[in-house]
Design a protein around this motif. Structure first.
Motif, PDB file in Angstrom:
ATOM      1  N   GLN A 175       0.843  -1.258   0.109  1.00  0.00           N
ATOM      2  CA  GLN A 175      -0.055  -0.280  -0.033  1.00  0.00           C
ATOM      3  C   GLN A 175       1.000   1.457   0.050  1.00  0.00           C
ATOM      4  O   GLN A 175       1.932   1.370   1.090  1.00  0.00           O
ATOM      5  N   PRO A 176       0.771   1.907  -1.024  1.00  0.00           N
ATOM      6  CA  PRO A 176      -0.018   1.970  -2.287  1.00  0.00           C
ATOM      7  C   PRO A 176       0.553   0.948  -2.995  1.00  0.00           C
ATOM      8  O   PRO A 176       1.581   0.313  -3.196  1.00  0.00           O
ATOM      9  N   LEU A 182      -5.482  -3.695  -7.552  1.00  0.00           N
ATOM     10  CA  LEU A 182      -6.399  -3.614  -6.171  1.00  0.00           C
ATOM     11  C   LEU A 182      -7.851  -3.583  -6.485  1.00  0.00           C
ATOM     12  O   LEU A 182      -8.534  -4.150  -5.662  1.00  0.00           O
ATOM     13  N   THR A 194      -2.054  -6.474   3.654  1.00  0.00           N
ATOM     14  CA  THR A 194      -1.456  -5.220   3.437  1.00  0.00           C
ATOM     15  C   THR A 194      -0.259  -5.085   4.293  1.00  0.00           C
ATOM     16  O   THR A 194      -0.027  -5.370   5.278  1.00  0.00           O
ATOM     17  N   TYR A 407      -4.954   2.957  -3.208  1.00  0.00           N
ATOM     18  CA  TYR A 407      -4.809   2.358  -1.960  1.00  0.00           C
ATOM     19  C   TYR A 407      -6.284   1.331  -1.971  1.00  0.00           C
ATOM     20  O   TYR A 407      -7.034   1.648  -2.615  1.00  0.00           O
ATOM     21  N   TYR A 411      -8.551   1.697   3.423  1.00  0.00           N
ATOM     22  CA  TYR A 411      -7.291   1.768   3.891  1.00  0.00           C
ATOM     23  C   TYR A 411      -6.870   3.252   4.254  1.00  0.00           C
ATOM     24  O   TYR A 411      -6.996   3.924   3.225  1.00  0.00           O
ATOM     25  N   GLU A 413      -5.176   6.030   4.058  1.00  0.00           N
ATOM     26  CA  GLU A 413      -3.806   6.567   3.124  1.00  0.00           C
ATOM     27  C   GLU A 413      -2.301   6.779   3.892  1.00  0.00           C
ATOM     28  O   GLU A 413      -2.757   7.494   4.844  1.00  0.00           O
TER      29      GLU A 413
END
Length: 447
Positions: A175-176, A182, A194, A407, A411, A413
């Protein structure tokens, strides 16, 4: 005058006058038929004639585009938008004539193969050629472990759905990470875990904890020119990831989709450090030629071959495209074009870095250290409203991509950033584009 001739002449006129410039997408067959009040077959005849004259070219499932025209060079780009968004290759350096030659040669050379459905693993001659082609990137594999796919995306989807011999079920994603993959994982309800990744890399201790405790089927990663960060793993990180995969029986899906854009010949993929066949290597040909080719390659551990082929089941890649790519690689055109693209993009990255150094002296934006590939991360202060910034830049004719879409939904960021791509940003626009971004970030007033 026949209708198709009048259509042809009008399009040629627009090309000469600069209304249709290099890389411009022409109206679709249906739209053109409505525009000119004629049948689709009439438009097809006009487009075919323009293609024969090398005025335009076609990309399967995409459309018709204007070939690079030297007459375009005097046109100023000042009034055009600065495109920092596109991930597609620069149409101005598209190897149209070279690849057309390869297509024609492929029809003559493989004419009997074109009347069969082919092999779901891919055209045998291409796979044989890929053995040595991949070896140039330190990816050594027997032909039986090389599978031609309909782009890298198809391989990624199949791998997510199929069972693995380690009996585990979760996919670990950075992530990212690659936004399209995704979205697929979310829509297909694939169980995911993640791990945070920044331009500096990942926390190897956290990676080991997840490999040890989280029932990870495979870890999806881009070892170089990460999308969207643009950065690459250090040699130590790549070696460590391969060692951890072997230690905890976790597979690594290495998406080396921009392998050919690298100028660093000392870079070896994670695959090169794999001693236990736990790394699946993926490569795309869309970034070096054109996306419409839809050809990728997967190098699989032998233990996964039977299951992968069972899930793939049928031929889904054009035999003609595979045959043309085989010839394109064999006759050295691929290598020559690769050098052209590498040099072009390296120059643009260098221009971007120079512009950032010139206008970002206060350090309000944190620019990832990137010298190859096409992406650079512009990390922003937490106070910035990303949506508002993108809007304001668009109003000033600078197109950028917010990092928010890279993302998983829900989630939080890790960083606020813009993904800057130089693949279609013209050299004369880069400096002004970077300057505009920094001006808007400094301006503030986000609400």
């Amino acid at each position: 005058m026949k209708k198709y001739v009048s259509i042809l002449l009008e399009i040629e006129h627009k090309i000469r006058k600069g209304q249709y410039r290099s890389g411009h997408r022409l109206p679709s067959i249906r739209d053109a038929a409505e525009l000119y009040g004629c049948s689709k077959s009439t438009v097809l005849r006009a487009y075919a004639e323009l293609e024969r004259k090398h005025a335009i070219y076609s990309i399967p499932q995409s459309g018709y585009y204007v070939v690079e025209n030297s007459g375009d060079l005097h046109h100023s780009h000042v009034e055009e938008s600065v495109d920092f968004t596109s991930a597609s290759p620069d149409l101005n350096v598209f190897p149209y004539l070279d690849f057309q030659h390869c297509l024609n040669q492929a029809i003559d050379t493989y004419k009997y193969d074109l009347f069969t459905y082919g092999d779901s693993q891919g055209l045998e001659t291409l796979r044989h050629t890929l053995v040595s082609h991949l070896a140039d990137n330190q990816v050594f594999a027997e032909m039986k472990r090389i599978i031609v796919t309909s782009g890298v995306q198809q391989a990624l989807e199949l791998l997510a759905k199929m069972p693995f011999p380690n009996g585990k079920e979760k996919v670990l994603v950075e992530q990212p990470s690659y936004d399209i993959y995704l979205r697929f994982l979310e829509e297909a309800n694939i169980p995911v875990c993640t791990i945070a990744r920044t331009a500096a890399g990942i926390d190897l201790q956290e990676l080991e904890n997840q490999f040890k405790n989280a029932s990870i089927k495979f870890f999806y990663t881009m070892s170089r020119y990460h999308n969207p960060l643009g950065s690459s793993y250090s040699t130590e990180n790549r070696k460590a990831i391969a060692a951890l995969a072997a230690k905890y029986d976790v597979y690594v899906v290495e998406d080396d989709y921009m392998a050919d854009l690298g100028v660093d010949h000392s870079f070896d993929p994670i695959y090169a450090y794999d001693q236990t066949e736990h790394v699946i290597y993926l490569k795309s040909f869309s970034k070096i030629i054109f996306p419409g080719l839809r050809l990728g390659v997967a190098v699989l551990p032998e233990v996964l071959l039977k299951t992968f082929n069972a899930y793939k089941r049928y031929v889904d890649t054009s035999i003609l495209s595979q045959a043309a790519l085989d010839i394109y690689i064999k006759n050295g055109m691929y290598e020559r074009h690769k050098h052209t693209i590498c040099n072009l993009y390296s120059e643009r990255i260098h221009m971007l870095n120079q512009a950032a150094e010139r206008y970002n002296q206060t350090g309000i934006i944190e620019v990832s250290v990137v010298t190859s590939g096409v992406y650079v991360q512009f990390k922003l202060p937490r106070t910035v409203n990303l949506e508002r910034l993108v809007q304001r830049l668009s109003e000033r004719r600078v197109q950028v991509v917010s990092g928010k879409g890279f993302y998983l939904k829900g989630y939080r960021e890790l960083e606020k950033f813009l993904r800057i791509s130089i693949s279609r940003a013209q050299p004369g626009q880069i400096d002004e584009g970077v300057k505009t971004i920094i001006e808007e970030v400094r301006k503030g007033n986000w609400y």
